[in-house]
Design an enzyme around this catalytic site. Structure first.
Site, short mmCIF file in Angstrom:
data_model
loop_
_atom_site.label_atom_id
_atom_site.label_comp_id
_atom_site.label_asym_id
_atom_site.label_seq_id
_atom_site.Cartn_x
_atom_site.Cartn_y
_atom_site.Cartn_z
N ASP A 1 0.81 -1.21 0.00
CA ASP A 1 0.00 0.00 0.00
C ASP A 1 0.85 1.28 0.00
O ASP A 1 0.66 2.17 0.84
CB ASP A 1 -0.95 0.02 1.22
N GLU B 1 -11.24 -1.70 -3.54
CA GLU B 1 -10.55 -1.04 -2.45
C GLU B 1 -9.42 -0.17 -2.98
O GLU B 1 -9.23 -0.03 -4.20
CB GLU B 1 -10.00 -2.08 -1.46
#
Length: 337
Positions: free
Chosen positions: A33, A207
């Site tokens: 991420d 997401e």
């Protein structure tokens, strides 16, 4: 002898110059991420560590492995945000630094978004304090918050559940009253609908939304399918430019993934990306994580990578194929080259 020495010195100088102008992926051995924010000549980078919020400071993300590194926040035990700190982002907004992250008390269903604040001009200095939970009135499960400004207004986009069960992750948007407060109700912009967003999974996923703007046009790039699969890929939502970004009917989903696994290059499950520009502002780059082998899922083998991308005539980002590890790439340009 003199000619040999001259040749060796020339080769050494050439090698040093190559190191100064090129890099290879991955940028770090691990780090899921990845996100960076550029300010005053420095990139402030962060990624998921799980137990803390950490930032790196560097002139170039190509030098991330040797960058200054600091843990800016480690939550106290026994709070709703003590564990499973995911997908942090750092932003400079309205004269202060803010760090956003998702966390829970140890059970996934408790995941919510939280924000830290630091008034220091340098986020590596000063004091980071917990500003609080960032939630709309529904206050449902939420992760992967991303903030962006559009036509003078501040918005947050994130991945969340419609209810209280882990069945489907959707992309939501809400307008922000200030950097720590959502104003009004959330609106759903995307839910998994295409097969490439589901990949036969019981729990289906949208997401990691990231706002992307080009020539005044607003887009959202998001990750679809579970990170536990090799089908993890990037999708795209495009705003019509008419009306309000809070109007879900003004958004269109691209029917196919725009960045996905490349078996030949041994890059698997590329996703949860962010974007940045070269220091001169002339190049667009995608920063993302990926696995180097199949079946590695959401674990600690995911590593941050970056590559330059271009734009199509109709304003679509063209990411190409994820580049194999070890391929020599030109560093983000200082002077547009």
């Amino acid at each position: 002898m003199k000619k040999t020495l001259t040749l060796l010195l020339a080769l050494a100088a050439g090698s040093l110059h190559a190191q100064e102008t090129t890099f290879t992926n991955p940028l770090l051995p691990s780090g899921a991420d990845p996100f960076s924010f550029y300010k005053d000549g420095y990139y402030y980078y962060t990624h998921t560590t799980g137990g803390s919020v950490d930032i790196w400071k560097t002139r170039s993300l190509a030098d991330l492995s040797s960058a200054e590194h600091k843990t800016i926040y480690r939550p106290p035990a026994g709070t709703p945000f003590s564990k499973h700190l995911w997908a942090p982002e750092i932003h400079f907004l309205q004269g202060k630094w803010y760090a956003y992250f998702a966390a829970d008390s140890g059970k996934n269903e408790g995941h919510r978004m939280y924000v830290l604040e630091n008034p220091s001009p340098d986020p590596m200095a000063g004091e980071w304090t917990m500003k609080g939970r960032v939630a709309d009135p529904a206050d449902k499960w939420a992760i992967d918050g991303n903030l962006f400004e559009y036509k003078g207004a501040l918005y947050m986009i994130w991945s969340g559940w419609a209810g209280d069960k882990d069945e489907r992750q959707n992309i939501y948007i809400a307008r922000m009253k200030n950097p720590w407060t959502i104003e009004g109700k959330r609106v759903m912009l995307s839910t998994p609908e295409h097969e490439w967003e589901k990949s036969g999974q019981k729990v289906v996923v949208n997401e990691g939304p990231q706002a992307l703007m080009h020539d005044g046009k607003l887009m959202i790039v998001y990750s679809a399918s579970g990170c536990w699969t090799d089908h993890y890929a990037l999708g795209l939502l495009r705003f019509s430019g008419k009306g309000n970004p809070m109007d879900s009917t003004a958004w269109t989903k691209h029917p196919e993934p725009i960045f996905k696994t490349n078996i030949a290059h041994k890059v698997f499950a590329p996703g949860h990306n962010s974007f940045f520009q070269s220091p001169d502002g002339k190049e667009d780059w995608i920063l993302y994580h990926a696995n180097a082998a199949p079946g590695l899922g959401c674990g600690g083998k995911r590593s941050p990578r970056m590559q330059r991308f271009t734009w199509s005539a109709d304003g679509m980002p063209v990411f190409g194929e994820p580049v194999a590890e070890g391929v020599v790439l030109k560093r983000p340009g200082e002077n547009g080259n």
